[in-house]
Write an enzyme that holds these catalytic residues in place. Structure first.
Site, PDB file in Angstrom:
ATOM      1  N   ARG A   5      -1.460  -0.559  -8.537  1.00 39.76           N
ATOM      2  CA  ARG A   5      -2.774  -0.219  -8.388  1.00 39.76           C
ATOM      3  C   ARG A   5      -2.955   1.406  -8.151  1.00 39.76           C
ATOM      4  O   ARG A   5      -2.276   1.911  -7.631  1.00 39.76           O
ATOM      5  CB  ARG A   5      -3.194  -0.931  -6.857  1.00 39.76           C
ATOM      6  CG  ARG A   5      -4.522  -0.200  -6.318  1.00 39.76           C
ATOM      7  CD  ARG A   5      -4.386  -0.158  -4.919  1.00 39.76           C
ATOM      8  NE  ARG A   5      -4.495  -1.850  -4.443  1.00 39.76           N
ATOM      9  CZ  ARG A   5      -4.141  -1.930  -3.176  1.00 39.76           C
ATOM     10  NH1 ARG A   5      -3.762  -1.263  -2.406  1.00 39.76           N
ATOM     11  NH2 ARG A   5      -4.334  -3.469  -2.632  1.00 39.76           N
ATOM     12  N   ASP A  36       0.827  -1.310  -0.070  1.00 36.84           N
ATOM     13  CA  ASP A  36       0.151   0.070   0.018  1.00 36.84           C
ATOM     14  C   ASP A  36       0.717   1.129  -0.013  1.00 36.84           C
ATOM     15  O   ASP A  36       1.978   1.291   0.330  1.00 36.84           O
ATOM     16  CB  ASP A  36      -0.739  -0.169   1.299  1.00 36.84           C
ATOM     17  CG  ASP A  36      -1.965  -0.904   1.317  1.00 36.84           C
ATOM     18  OD1 ASP A  36      -2.416  -1.493   0.162  1.00 36.84           O
ATOM     19  OD2 ASP A  36      -2.767  -0.992   2.199  1.00 36.84           O
TER      20      ASP A  36
HETATM   21  P1  FDA Z   1     -14.121   9.247  -4.678  1.00 38.42           P
HETATM   22  O1  FDA Z   1     -13.550   9.840  -3.394  1.00 38.42           O
HETATM   23  O2  FDA Z   1     -14.043  10.392  -5.747  1.00 38.42           O
HETATM   24  O3  FDA Z   1     -15.647   8.613  -4.419  1.00 38.42           O
HETATM   25  C1  FDA Z   1     -16.443   8.327  -5.713  1.00 38.42           C
HETATM   26  C2  FDA Z   1     -17.636   7.801  -5.082  1.00 38.42           C
HETATM   27  O4  FDA Z   1     -17.416   6.490  -4.754  1.00 38.42           O
HETATM   28  C3  FDA Z   1     -18.272   8.472  -4.034  1.00 38.42           C
HETATM   29  O5  FDA Z   1     -18.986   9.604  -4.654  1.00 38.42           O
HETATM   30  C4  FDA Z   1     -19.084   7.499  -3.369  1.00 38.42           C
HETATM   31  O6  FDA Z   1     -20.138   7.232  -3.971  1.00 38.42           O
HETATM   32  C5  FDA Z   1     -18.164   6.354  -3.302  1.00 38.42           C
HETATM   33  N1  FDA Z   1     -17.190   6.528  -2.142  1.00 38.42           N
HETATM   34  C6  FDA Z   1     -15.954   6.782  -2.360  1.00 38.42           C
HETATM   35  N2  FDA Z   1     -15.349   6.505  -1.019  1.00 38.42           N
HETATM   36  C7  FDA Z   1     -16.421   5.951  -0.319  1.00 38.42           C
HETATM   37  C8  FDA Z   1     -16.466   5.553   1.218  1.00 38.42           C
HETATM   38  N3  FDA Z   1     -15.414   5.789   2.011  1.00 38.42           N
HETATM   39  N4  FDA Z   1     -17.871   5.307   1.295  1.00 38.42           N
HETATM   40  C9  FDA Z   1     -18.859   5.007   0.677  1.00 38.42           C
HETATM   41  N5  FDA Z   1     -18.747   5.707  -0.356  1.00 38.42           N
HETATM   42  C10 FDA Z   1     -17.468   5.854  -0.859  1.00 38.42           C
HETATM   43  N6  FDA Z   1      -5.138   5.147  -0.740  1.00 38.42           N
HETATM   44  C11 FDA Z   1      -3.788   5.598  -0.613  1.00 38.42           C
HETATM   45  O7  FDA Z   1      -3.659   6.583  -0.365  1.00 38.42           O
HETATM   46  N7  FDA Z   1      -2.930   4.497  -0.443  1.00 38.42           N
HETATM   47  C12 FDA Z   1      -3.666   3.173  -0.700  1.00 38.42           C
HETATM   48  O8  FDA Z   1      -2.550   2.252  -0.740  1.00 38.42           O
HETATM   49  C13 FDA Z   1      -4.847   2.869  -1.242  1.00 38.42           C
HETATM   50  N8  FDA Z   1      -5.213   1.355  -1.356  1.00 38.42           N
HETATM   51  C14 FDA Z   1      -6.568   1.395  -1.890  1.00 38.42           C
HETATM   52  C15 FDA Z   1      -7.028   0.018  -2.192  1.00 38.42           C
HETATM   53  C16 FDA Z   1      -8.200  -0.075  -2.766  1.00 38.42           C
HETATM   54  C17 FDA Z   1      -8.756  -1.452  -3.183  1.00 38.42           C
HETATM   55  C18 FDA Z   1      -9.158   1.037  -2.839  1.00 38.42           C
HETATM   56  C19 FDA Z   1     -10.612   0.925  -3.512  1.00 38.42           C
HETATM   57  C20 FDA Z   1      -8.655   2.350  -2.354  1.00 38.42           C
HETATM   58  C21 FDA Z   1      -7.508   2.554  -1.910  1.00 38.42           C
HETATM   59  N9  FDA Z   1      -7.016   3.762  -1.263  1.00 38.42           N
HETATM   60  C22 FDA Z   1      -5.784   3.793  -1.084  1.00 38.42           C
HETATM   61  C23 FDA Z   1      -8.143   4.956  -0.976  1.00 38.42           C
HETATM   62  C24 FDA Z   1      -8.061   5.779  -2.034  1.00 38.42           C
HETATM   63  O9  FDA Z   1      -7.151   6.597  -2.428  1.00 38.42           O
HETATM   64  C25 FDA Z   1      -9.485   6.639  -2.121  1.00 38.42           C
HETATM   65  O10 FDA Z   1      -9.369   7.444  -0.856  1.00 38.42           O
HETATM   66  C26 FDA Z   1     -10.839   5.969  -2.020  1.00 38.42           C
HETATM   67  O11 FDA Z   1     -10.924   4.918  -2.870  1.00 38.42           O
HETATM   68  C27 FDA Z   1     -11.784   6.833  -2.531  1.00 38.42           C
HETATM   69  O12 FDA Z   1     -11.733   7.217  -3.673  1.00 38.42           O
HETATM   70  P2  FDA Z   1     -12.682   7.118  -4.983  1.00 38.42           P
HETATM   71  O13 FDA Z   1     -11.561   6.596  -6.010  1.00 38.42           O
HETATM   72  O14 FDA Z   1     -13.692   5.734  -4.579  1.00 38.42           O
HETATM   73  O15 FDA Z   1     -13.333   8.004  -5.585  1.00 38.42           O
END
Ligand code: FDA
Length: 309
Positions: free
Chosen positions: A182, A132
């Site tokens: 990732r 990560d």
């Molecule tokens: P965004 O935040 O724009 O959200 C888009 C939509 O997704 C929202 O409108 C909502 O509908 C939904 N959503 C997003 N987050 C949600 C939540 N917490 N609860 C409910 N709904 C939600 N970060 C990092 O810094 N280092 C890492 O190693 C990782 N590893 C990682 C692994 C995996 C498999 C995922 C999915 C995420 C990570 N992250 C991470 C976290 C990542 O950086 C990010 O903070 C979250 O994925 C939220 O961003 P989105 O891409 O979902 O988009």
């Protein structure tokens, strides 16, 4: 950055707030949405259920930033135990690790040695380990350690965060190596000098990185890509790239308990989906980052806190 998000991310690093919030029963009820349990047995049961619905998983025992060699050894052994259990139970699951759990704050050499212990066990079982990406002060050290470990263990991947201004350059350097990356937006509190503050800019950079990884030289190098997001626009873009380039090995990744219908829809339409399952008792900073990601989660939390609202 949105001021609520900034406040929640500050609270994520505050021992005072940690004491208050982890003392409330309501926090535990909301956490249960994102974490299937406190024990490895509970997490493995969740992985078994995911596998039964056609999804793979990656397991992560919650915790970060250990401050003693003994704790770094303990964190390393927890990762090893997970790899052994995954193999014994024939699960479709790999492991996501944090270098600060294996002693990165104590020294790069300690974290590298511990990571190699984990990778040796993963290699013995033909499994894969993802490092990560943590907050920006760790990025260079994480890249260094990944480079060194990968010379001996090819099945180790890493994470690139699209909110960092440096990330596109990092991707340019990673493409020729065929690294398994990732792509995420990024979850930590960062200054504007280091990270884009505007969501639109973070999203644009996310798409730019995906496009770069779908260029012919990147595809030729065979680097597997994980499109890790719950954002329908990013997912749609990922689908288009996969369809247009017949890219085997690209997969979607989402967090346990988030975007369940998106996960199901992707599997039903033939895409690979891996769910990131966190478990354990050290959930406080992780949970605060999930609250910060989405104001609606805060609403959910407050509704539980104030049952009359
Ligand atoms: P965004 O935040 O724009 O959200 C888009 C939509 O997704 C929202 O409108 C909502 O509908 C939904 N959503 C997003 N987050 C949600 C939540 N917490 N609860 C409910 N709904 C939600 N970060 C990092 O810094 N280092 C890492 O190693 C990782 N590893 C990682 C692994 C995996 C498999 C995922 C999915 C995420 C990570 N992250 C991470 C976290 C990542 O950086 C990010 O903070 C979250 O994925 C939220 O961003 P989105 O891409 O979902 O988009």
């Amino acid at each position: 950055m949105n001021p609520i998000r900034a406040l929640l991310l500050t609270m994520a690093g505050s021992p005072g707030w940690k004491k208050v919030l982890t003392g409330w029963g309501v926090t535990h009820r909301v956490v249960a949405r994102f974490v299937p349990g406190e024990s490895l047995d509970e997490a493995l049961a969740a992985v078994r259920d995911l596998n039964a619905t056609g999804m793979s998983a990656t397991l992560n025992p919650l915790g970060e930033n250990v401050t003693s060699v003994a704790d770094a050894t303990e964190g390393t052994e927890a990762y090893i135990e997970i790899l052994e259990r995954i193999a014994a139970e024939h699960l479709d699951c790999n492991v996501s690790v944090k270098l600060t759990v294996m002693g990165l704050d104590l020294g790069e050499d300690i974290a590298l040695a511990n990571l190699c212990r984990v990778l040796e066990v993963a290699a013995a079982h033909g499994n894969f380990v993802r490092i990560d990406m943590e907050a920006s002060p760790y990025v260079d050290r994480t890249l260094n350690i990944w480079h060194q470990a990968r010379v001996r263990f090819p099945a180790v991947g890493l994470v690139v965060q699209s909110y960092l201004r440096r990330s596109f350059d990092d991707i340019e350097r990673l493409v020729p190596t065929g690294a398994a990356v990732r792509i995420v937006k990024g979850a930590y509190a960062e200054s504007e000098a280091i990270a884009f503050a505007d969501k639109q800019a973070v999203d644009t950079e996310y798409l730019r990185i995906l496009d770069r990884l779908a260029e012919p030289d990147a595809i030729d190098r065979g680097g597997k890509v994980a499109v890790a997001t719950h954002d329908p626009a990013m997912i749609e873009h990922g689908r288009r790239l996969i369809d247009a380039n017949a890219m085997a090995g690209w997969e979607f990744q989402m967090l346990y308990g988030i975007g369940k219908s998106l996960q199901r829809n992707l599997v039903e339409t033939g895409y690979d989906v891996r769910v990131y399952v966190s478990y354990g008792t050290s959930w406080y900073p992780w949970f605060m980052r999930r609250l910060a990601e989405r104001p609606a989660n805060l609403g959910f939390f407050l509704r539980h806190l104030l049952p009359w609202t």
